[in-house]
Design a protein around this motif. Structure first.
Motif: not given
Length: 381
Positions: A119-130
């Motif tokens: 979940s931490t990895t996926l959350f950081n992927c979302a932050l990259f997109a953001y």
């Protein structure tokens, strides 16, 4: 002493006559673990937090200075000023998100939770997109201001987007950190070994119920950020911006309705699964259903009326954030329903037994260490 079956799995403890359970079957007990890959994850999250927050603070300062000049020169163009001011919310939210990712990573290592690490990895992927969305949003706003008549002569500015270079650096840095999280997740899979599913023995049905339980709790943690983040964005950027054109009571309905409702709903959702309360879980499902309907209505409104003044400077970010929040809400509803079906099947009792076993084992180990420390040592002369 009635210990659970897991306590029977014994391994030598540092070459002594003492025995302890495998480290993968219990909490690490420390926020900085001994395993090099787990320690690397905490360090990686800390480095990301410091670097990204520093870069984002520089962007925020550049943006604030630029806004001051724009307000002096474009005092009559309230829409342009509102659009530029909206970016401050994005910067602040992005910095809060960096703190949140650190908390997720530290807790994942502390609890040996592979679910939370993924979940931490996926959350950081979302932050990259953001981060990319933030740059696009700022560029669109700057281009709109730059196209205004006599922009350079009126403002004395050559560029309405002075922080563009720094924002591109942030996007690249986030991409670099995301790659690191992917590598760390792969390495930590071998360390954690999905140990959280081994807590209750070899019973497949019990493991499946435990898996749903932990995924549900993980979703609730992510919901705290996304639900509150969306509520705050919508309140400040749309309702309080002065461009909403809606009912005067809308800000009271949203500010004193949606945000408190969200906080209460998340608390109820947590208490429901911990107590296996059918009443609280029913209230959770009803609340999530209402939240899904509310988010769908707002998302449709943004997509249909995105060019209206009420969404000036916030359409792209709201659409992105709202879509993720809606997905989180739907996922939470599904896993809440699946967890609800497992009520009364012994998971609560097994978890209570597991926690008692952990406490007894920790007390036993502390007692052994204390006796070893107090035992006098004799030497032959």
């Amino acid at each position: 002493m009635d210990l659970d079956a897991r306590s029977l799995e014994r391994v030598p403890n540092s070459g002594s006559a003492e025995y302890a359970r495998p480290a993968a079957h219990k909490r690490s007990g420390k926020w900085i673990p001994k395993d090099p890959w787990a320690k690397a994850a905490v360090i990686w999250a800390t480095v990301q937090l410091l670097i990204i927050v520093l870069l984002e603070a520089i962007v925020l300062k550049k943006h604030a200075d630029n806004n001051d000049q724009l307000k002096l020169a474009l005092g009559q163009d309230k829409n342009a000023i509102a659009n530029a001011s909206a970016l401050t919310i994005y910067h602040a939210l992005f910095m809060v998100a960096q703190v949140f990712q650190w908390v997720l990573a530290a807790d994942a290592v502390h609890t040996y939770s592979m679910i939370e690490m993924v979940s931490t990895t996926l959350f950081n992927c979302a932050l990259f997109a953001y981060a990319g969305m933030q740059y696009k949003q700022a560029k669109d706003i700057a281009d709109g201001i730059s196209r205004s008549p006599n922009f350079e002569a009126t403002t004395g500015l050559l560029n309405a987007h002075p922080a563009s270079t720094m924002e591109i650096i942030i996007v690249c840095a986030m991409g670099f950190f995301v790659v690191g999280w992917i590598v760390l997740s792969q390495r930590l899979y071998r360390v954690f070994g999905w140990s959280i599913f081994k807590e209750l023995g070899a019973d497949i049905s019990v493991r499946n119920r435990l898996k749903l339980y932990h995924i549900y709790l993980m979703l609730l943690k992510l919901d705290v950020f996304f639900f509150i983040g969306f509520d705050v964005q919508y309140l400040i950027l749309v309702i309080l911006s002065g461009n909403s054109g809606g009912s005067p009571n809308e800000k009271w309905i949203h500010g004193f309705g949606a945000i408190p409702f969200t906080l209460v709903l998340l608390v109820i959702a947590y208490m429901a699964v911990r107590r296996e309360s059918k009443i609280l879980m029913t209230a959770t499902l009803l609340g999530l259903s209402g939240g899904i309907g509310y988010l769908i209505s707002k998302l449709v409104d943004v997509l249909r009326k995105g060019d209206q003044p009420k969404y000036s400077g916030s359409k792209n970010s709201l659409t992105f954030f709202e879509a993720i929040t809606l997905g989180m809400c739907v996922a939470t509803f599904i896993f809440a329903l699946l967890t609800f079906r497992n009520f009364g099947k012994g998971l609560k009792e097994q978890l209570s037994k597991s926690r008692r076993g952990d406490l007894e084992m920790d007390n036993m180990q502390r007692g052994r260490q204390g006796r070893q420390k107090d035992t006098p040592r004799y030497t032959l002369e």
